[in-house]
Design a protein around this motif. Structure first.
Motif, mmCIF file in Angstrom:
data_model
loop_
_atom_site.group_PDB
_atom_site.id
_atom_site.type_symbol
_atom_site.label_atom_id
_atom_site.label_comp_id
_atom_site.label_asym_id
_atom_site.label_seq_id
_atom_site.Cartn_x
_atom_site.Cartn_y
_atom_site.Cartn_z
ATOM 1 N N VAL A 1 0.843 -1.200 0.000
ATOM 2 C CA VAL A 1 0.000 0.000 0.000
ATOM 3 C C VAL A 1 0.881 1.254 0.000
ATOM 4 O O VAL A 1 0.592 2.219 -0.707
ATOM 5 N N THR A 2 1.964 1.225 0.773
ATOM 6 C CA THR A 2 2.902 2.359 0.825
ATOM 7 C C THR A 2 3.356 2.723 -0.585
ATOM 8 O O THR A 2 3.305 3.887 -0.990
ATOM 9 N N TYR A 3 3.796 1.719 -1.331
ATOM 10 C CA TYR A 3 4.344 1.966 -2.672
ATOM 11 C C TYR A 3 3.255 2.337 -3.675
ATOM 12 O O TYR A 3 3.478 3.165 -4.557
ATOM 13 N N SER A 4 2.089 1.757 -3.527
ATOM 14 C CA SER A 4 0.988 2.094 -4.417
ATOM 15 C C SER A 4 0.598 3.568 -4.256
ATOM 16 O O SER A 4 0.394 4.283 -5.241
ATOM 17 N N ILE A 5 0.533 4.022 -3.013
ATOM 18 C CA ILE A 5 0.209 5.428 -2.747
ATOM 19 C C ILE A 5 1.304 6.337 -3.318
ATOM 20 O O ILE A 5 1.016 7.355 -3.948
ATOM 21 N N LEU A 6 2.553 5.945 -3.100
ATOM 22 C CA LEU A 6 3.673 6.757 -3.596
ATOM 23 C C LEU A 6 3.674 6.863 -5.112
ATOM 24 O O LEU A 6 3.924 7.936 -5.658
ATOM 25 N N LEU A 7 3.412 5.762 -5.784
ATOM 26 C CA LEU A 7 3.398 5.804 -7.248
ATOM 27 C C LEU A 7 2.331 6.754 -7.762
ATOM 28 O O LEU A 7 2.529 7.451 -8.752
ATOM 29 N N LYS A 8 1.211 6.811 -7.074
ATOM 30 C CA LYS A 8 0.146 7.749 -7.452
ATOM 31 C C LYS A 8 0.649 9.187 -7.392
ATOM 32 O O LYS A 8 0.302 10.013 -8.224
ATOM 33 N N ALA A 9 1.487 9.477 -6.406
ATOM 34 C CA ALA A 9 1.982 10.838 -6.214
ATOM 35 C C ALA A 9 3.078 11.220 -7.188
ATOM 36 O O ALA A 9 3.296 12.395 -7.441
ATOM 37 N N TYR B 1 3.829 10.457 -10.534
ATOM 38 C CA TYR B 1 3.801 10.424 -11.992
ATOM 39 C C TYR B 1 4.134 11.758 -12.639
ATOM 40 O O TYR B 1 4.332 11.821 -13.835
ATOM 41 N N MET B 2 4.245 12.813 -11.827
ATOM 42 C CA MET B 2 4.696 14.091 -12.398
ATOM 43 C C MET B 2 6.227 14.125 -12.472
ATOM 44 O O MET B 2 6.796 15.044 -13.017
ATOM 45 N N TYR B 3 6.851 13.110 -11.890
ATOM 46 C CA TYR B 3 8.317 13.043 -11.862
ATOM 47 C C TYR B 3 8.864 12.325 -13.081
ATOM 48 O O TYR B 3 8.145 11.698 -13.836
ATOM 49 N N ASN C 1 0.042 -3.300 -11.628
ATOM 50 C CA ASN C 1 -1.081 -2.680 -12.352
ATOM 51 C C ASN C 1 -0.992 -1.165 -12.339
ATOM 52 O O ASN C 1 -1.335 -0.510 -13.322
ATOM 53 N N LYS C 2 -0.524 -0.591 -11.230
ATOM 54 C CA LYS C 2 -0.365 0.865 -11.130
ATOM 55 C C LYS C 2 0.650 1.339 -12.177
ATOM 56 O O LYS C 2 0.419 2.318 -12.881
ATOM 57 N N LEU C 3 1.767 0.618 -12.288
ATOM 58 C CA LEU C 3 2.784 0.980 -13.278
ATOM 59 C C LEU C 3 2.251 0.818 -14.691
ATOM 60 O O LEU C 3 2.395 1.707 -15.531
ATOM 61 N N LEU C 4 1.642 -0.334 -14.967
ATOM 62 C CA LEU C 4 1.181 -0.622 -16.324
ATOM 63 C C LEU C 4 0.045 0.300 -16.764
ATOM 64 O O LEU C 4 -0.028 0.681 -17.926
ATOM 65 N N SER C 5 -0.819 0.687 -15.838
ATOM 66 C CA SER C 5 -1.938 1.555 -16.208
ATOM 67 C C SER C 5 -1.470 2.948 -16.611
ATOM 68 O O SER C 5 -2.120 3.625 -17.396
ATOM 69 N N ASN C 6 -0.335 3.362 -16.071
ATOM 70 C CA ASN C 6 0.199 4.676 -16.426
ATOM 71 C C ASN C 6 1.233 4.592 -17.543
ATOM 72 O O ASN C 6 1.600 5.609 -18.106
ATOM 73 N N GLY C 7 1.714 3.375 -17.835
ATOM 74 C CA GLY C 7 2.652 3.179 -18.940
ATOM 75 C C GLY C 7 4.010 3.817 -18.735
ATOM 76 O O GLY C 7 4.739 4.040 -19.698
ATOM 77 N N PRO D 1 7.590 3.942 -16.096
ATOM 78 C CA PRO D 1 8.465 4.180 -17.238
ATOM 79 C C PRO D 1 8.290 3.089 -18.289
ATOM 80 O O PRO D 1 8.143 1.923 -17.954
ATOM 81 N N SER D 2 8.300 3.479 -19.546
ATOM 82 C CA SER D 2 7.955 2.563 -20.634
ATOM 83 C C SER D 2 8.884 1.356 -20.698
ATOM 84 O O SER D 2 8.431 0.237 -20.937
ATOM 85 N N HIS D 3 10.198 1.552 -20.476
ATOM 86 C CA HIS D 3 11.109 0.404 -20.555
ATOM 87 C C HIS D 3 10.817 -0.603 -19.443
ATOM 88 O O HIS D 3 10.901 -1.809 -19.643
ATOM 89 N N LEU D 4 10.400 -0.135 -18.298
ATOM 90 C CA LEU D 4 10.063 -1.017 -17.180
ATOM 91 C C LEU D 4 8.752 -1.745 -17.479
ATOM 92 O O LEU D 4 8.638 -2.945 -17.239
#
Length: 157
Positions: free
Chosen positions: A96-104, A106-108, A132-138, A140-143
């Motif tokens: 949950v910690t990382y999921s919340i952080l990834l949401k914050a 994506y402007m980086y 899913n959080k990473l893939l839904s935002n696409g 970083p693309s290489h990851l």
């Protein structure tokens, strides 16, 4: 010692921090914006000053307060700083910690997102929610390409 004088426990702190995280940034007689992340983090400082060790739920609530207030890059930086503070205080992270952080974050840049992802792997918190959080935002693309490739049995997409 009077039992009525005891300090609040972690559940009370989490409830207050979570309430602040969901609150608007204006109010309480203030016309200017109030950074809910900073306000929530001040409760962590209070906990530490009363020898109450914050737990994962407390810190996730603080990260959420920063994320919900993300109007400026400093707010996302505050969320990342809370992650570093968790490590410094030996407070376990969760998926949950990382999921919340990834949401914050994506402007980086992709490197910041990848750093959070690598930290997640390092602490054994990678799960479907994070992927899913990473893939839904696409990003970083290489990851994302690498994740698709590995989930496809190494055949590629």
């Amino acid at each position: 010692e009077n039992k009525d004088q005891e300090n609040p426990d972690n559940k009370i702190y989490s409830a207050v921090i979570s309430g602040w995280a969901r609150s608007t940034t204006k109010g309480f007689g203030h016309e200017e914006d109030i950074n809910t992340g900073l306000r929530a983090e001040s409760l962590i400082d209070l906990m530490l000053s009363t020898r109450t060790k914050p737990d994962t739920m407390n810190m996730n609530a603080v990260i959420t307060a920063y994320v919900n207030n993300t109007k400026h890059q400093e707010d996302s930086q505050g969320a990342i700083a809370v992650l570093h503070r968790m490590h410094k205080l030996y407070i376990p992270t969760s998926s949950v910690t990382y999921s919340i952080l990834l949401k914050a974050c994506y402007m980086y840049s992709d490197s910041v997102i990848e750093g959070i992802f690598q930290d997640c792997i390092k602490h054994g918190m990678l799960d479907d929610k994070i992927l899913n959080k990473l893939l839904s935002n696409g990003r970083p693309s290489h990851l994302c390409s690498q994740i698709h490739k590995e989930s496809d049995g190494g055949k590629g997409v």
